[in-house]
Design a protein around this motif. Structure first.
Motif, PDB file in Angstrom:
ATOM      1  N   UNK A  84      41.926  67.634  17.954  1.00  0.00           N
ATOM      2  CA  UNK A  84      42.169  69.116  18.671  1.00  0.00           C
ATOM      3  C   UNK A  84      41.241  70.070  18.253  1.00  0.00           C
ATOM      4  N   UNK A  85      41.018  70.596  16.956  1.00  0.00           N
ATOM      5  CA  UNK A  85      40.151  71.413  16.430  1.00  0.00           C
ATOM      6  C   UNK A  85      38.354  70.950  17.457  1.00  0.00           C
ATOM      7  N   UNK A  86      38.241  69.630  17.276  1.00  0.00           N
ATOM      8  CA  UNK A  86      36.867  69.770  17.795  1.00  0.00           C
ATOM      9  C   UNK A  86      36.799  69.734  19.207  1.00  0.00           C
ATOM     10  N   UNK A  87      38.011  69.595  20.108  1.00  0.00           N
ATOM     11  CA  UNK A  87      37.656  70.192  21.097  1.00  0.00           C
ATOM     12  C   UNK A  87      38.131  71.749  21.425  1.00  0.00           C
ATOM     13  N   UNK A  88      38.783  72.289  20.645  1.00  0.00           N
ATOM     14  CA  UNK A  88      38.480  74.013  20.729  1.00  0.00           C
ATOM     15  C   UNK A  88      37.184  74.303  20.372  1.00  0.00           C
ATOM     16  N   UNK A  89      36.444  74.179  19.381  1.00  0.00           N
ATOM     17  CA  UNK A  89      35.353  74.039  19.670  1.00  0.00           C
ATOM     18  C   UNK A  89      33.891  73.389  20.592  1.00  0.00           C
ATOM     19  N   UNK A  90      34.469  72.649  20.879  1.00  0.00           N
ATOM     20  CA  UNK A  90      33.669  71.906  22.730  1.00  0.00           C
ATOM     21  C   UNK A  90      33.450  72.597  23.515  1.00  0.00           C
ATOM     22  N   UNK A  91      35.092  73.208  23.458  1.00  0.00           N
ATOM     23  CA  UNK A  91      35.554  74.410  24.801  1.00  0.00           C
ATOM     24  C   UNK A  91      34.757  76.035  24.763  1.00  0.00           C
ATOM     25  N   UNK A  92      34.208  76.291  23.903  1.00  0.00           N
ATOM     26  CA  UNK A  92      32.513  77.479  24.533  1.00  0.00           C
ATOM     27  C   UNK A  92      31.769  76.864  24.877  1.00  0.00           C
ATOM     28  N   UNK A  93      32.165  76.648  26.591  1.00  0.00           N
ATOM     29  CA  UNK A  93      30.992  76.678  27.232  1.00  0.00           C
ATOM     30  C   UNK A  93      29.740  77.097  27.647  1.00  0.00           C
ATOM     31  N   UNK A  94      28.623  76.255  28.175  1.00  0.00           N
ATOM     32  CA  UNK A  94      27.834  76.972  28.638  1.00  0.00           C
ATOM     33  C   UNK A  94      27.509  78.354  29.147  1.00  0.00           C
ATOM     34  N   UNK A  95      28.450  79.298  30.078  1.00  0.00           N
ATOM     35  CA  UNK A  95      29.002  80.276  30.832  1.00  0.00           C
ATOM     36  C   UNK A  95      29.261  80.978  29.869  1.00  0.00           C
ATOM     37  N   UNK A  96      30.521  80.621  28.412  1.00  0.00           N
ATOM     38  CA  UNK A  96      30.833  81.309  27.230  1.00  0.00           C
ATOM     39  C   UNK A  96      29.547  81.742  26.515  1.00  0.00           C
ATOM     40  N   UNK A  97      29.208  80.899  26.476  1.00  0.00           N
ATOM     41  CA  UNK A  97      27.634  80.716  25.290  1.00  0.00           C
ATOM     42  C   UNK A  97      26.953  82.033  26.006  1.00  0.00           C
ATOM     43  N   UNK A  98      26.535  82.128  27.178  1.00  0.00           N
ATOM     44  CA  UNK A  98      25.672  83.227  27.507  1.00  0.00           C
ATOM     45  C   UNK A  98      26.299  84.587  27.514  1.00  0.00           C
ATOM     46  N   UNK A  99      27.513  84.558  27.197  1.00  0.00           N
ATOM     47  CA  UNK A  99      29.160  85.729  27.480  1.00  0.00           C
ATOM     48  C   UNK A  99      28.391  86.367  25.877  1.00  0.00           C
ATOM     49  N   UNK A 100      28.261  85.337  25.696  1.00  0.00           N
ATOM     50  CA  UNK A 100      28.385  86.108  23.684  1.00  0.00           C
ATOM     51  C   UNK A 100      26.399  86.247  23.101  1.00  0.00           C
ATOM     52  N   UNK A 101      25.772  85.819  23.288  1.00  0.00           N
ATOM     53  CA  UNK A 101      24.306  85.383  23.632  1.00  0.00           C
ATOM     54  C   UNK A 101      23.964  86.556  23.964  1.00  0.00           C
ATOM     55  N   UNK A 102      24.498  87.429  25.178  1.00  0.00           N
ATOM     56  CA  UNK A 102      23.966  88.840  26.236  1.00  0.00           C
ATOM     57  C   UNK A 102      24.680  89.715  25.405  1.00  0.00           C
ATOM     58  N   UNK A 103      26.249  89.776  24.658  1.00  0.00           N
ATOM     59  CA  UNK A 103      27.142  90.254  23.682  1.00  0.00           C
ATOM     60  C   UNK A 103      25.873  91.029  22.329  1.00  0.00           C
ATOM     61  N   UNK A 104      25.330  89.407  22.281  1.00  0.00           N
ATOM     62  CA  UNK A 104      24.796  89.954  20.910  1.00  0.00           C
ATOM     63  C   UNK A 104      23.763  90.395  20.674  1.00  0.00           C
ATOM     64  N   UNK A 105      22.614  90.051  21.733  1.00  0.00           N
ATOM     65  CA  UNK A 105      21.741  91.276  22.666  1.00  0.00           C
ATOM     66  C   UNK A 105      21.754  93.034  22.133  1.00  0.00           C
ATOM     67  N   UNK A 106      23.329  92.823  23.135  1.00  0.00           N
ATOM     68  CA  UNK A 106      24.109  94.703  23.028  1.00  0.00           C
ATOM     69  C   UNK A 106      23.580  94.700  21.513  1.00  0.00           C
TER      70      UNK A 106
END
Length: 134
Positions: A70-92
Motif C-alpha cells: 500500500x505504501x509503495x502504491x502511494x509513492x507510485x501514485x505520483x503520476x506524470x501530471x502530478x510530477x509536472x506540477x511539482x517541477x513547475x512549483x520547484x522552478x518557482x
C-alpha cells in the motif's frame, strides 16, 4: 468536495504532512517551506538534507490495510501530471530563492500510513522518486 468526509481527509493529510516533516527533521533535515503553492503547482515540503541537497518532497498518505504494498502504491501514485506540477512549483521556488539555485536538487516522496482514525503511523521515504524528465 465538502462535508465531513472531505474534512476528515483534509485533516488526515495535514497529519501525514506533519509526520513527514517530523520524520525528516529527526534525520537532520532543514525544512525550508511547507505547502508551497503557486498557480503552477504545489510542493508539500521543501527541505535541505544534511548533505546540502534541496529536496522537493511530495507527501502521500494511505490507510493502513495493505502494509508495504500500500505504501509503495502511494509513492507510485505520483503520476506524470502530478510530477509536472511539482517541477513547475520547484522552478518557482528557485525563482524566489536564487541562493538555492547553485545547490543540487532532487524530488522525493514520503509515504505515511494512516490508521482508520486518520492517525499517522509508519513513514517511508523514497529518495529520488522522479527527476526533471519525469
Amino acid at each position: 468536495m465538502t462535508g465531513p468526509r472531505h474534512a476528515f481527509r483534509q485533516q488526515a493529510g495535514q497529519r501525514a504532512e506533519e509526520a513527514a516533516r517530523r520524520y525528516l527533521q529527526a534525520r537532520g533535515w532543514a525544512i525550508l517551506a511547507c505547502n508551497f503553492r503557486r498557480r503552477s503547482g504545489e510542493i508539500d515540503l521543501v527541505a535541505k538534507d544534511p548533505q546540502g541537497t534541496v529536496v522537493f518532497v511530495e507527501v502521500r498518505a494511505r490507510r493502513a490495510w495493505g502494509g508495504e504494498p500500500g505504501l509503495v502504491r502511494a509513492a507510485a501514485s505520483v503520476d506524470r501530471q502530478k510530477q509536472a506540477r511539482i517541477i513547475r512549483a520547484a522552478r518557482a521556488v528557485y525563482a524566489g530563492r536564487p541562493d538555492l539555485a547553485q545547490l543540487p536538487a532532487r524530488f522525493d516522496v514520503v509515504t505515511v500510513e494512516l490508521s482508520a482514525a486518520g492517525e499517522p503511523g509508519a513513514v517511508r521515504h523514497v529518495p529520488a522518486a522522479f527527476d526533471l524528465n519525469g
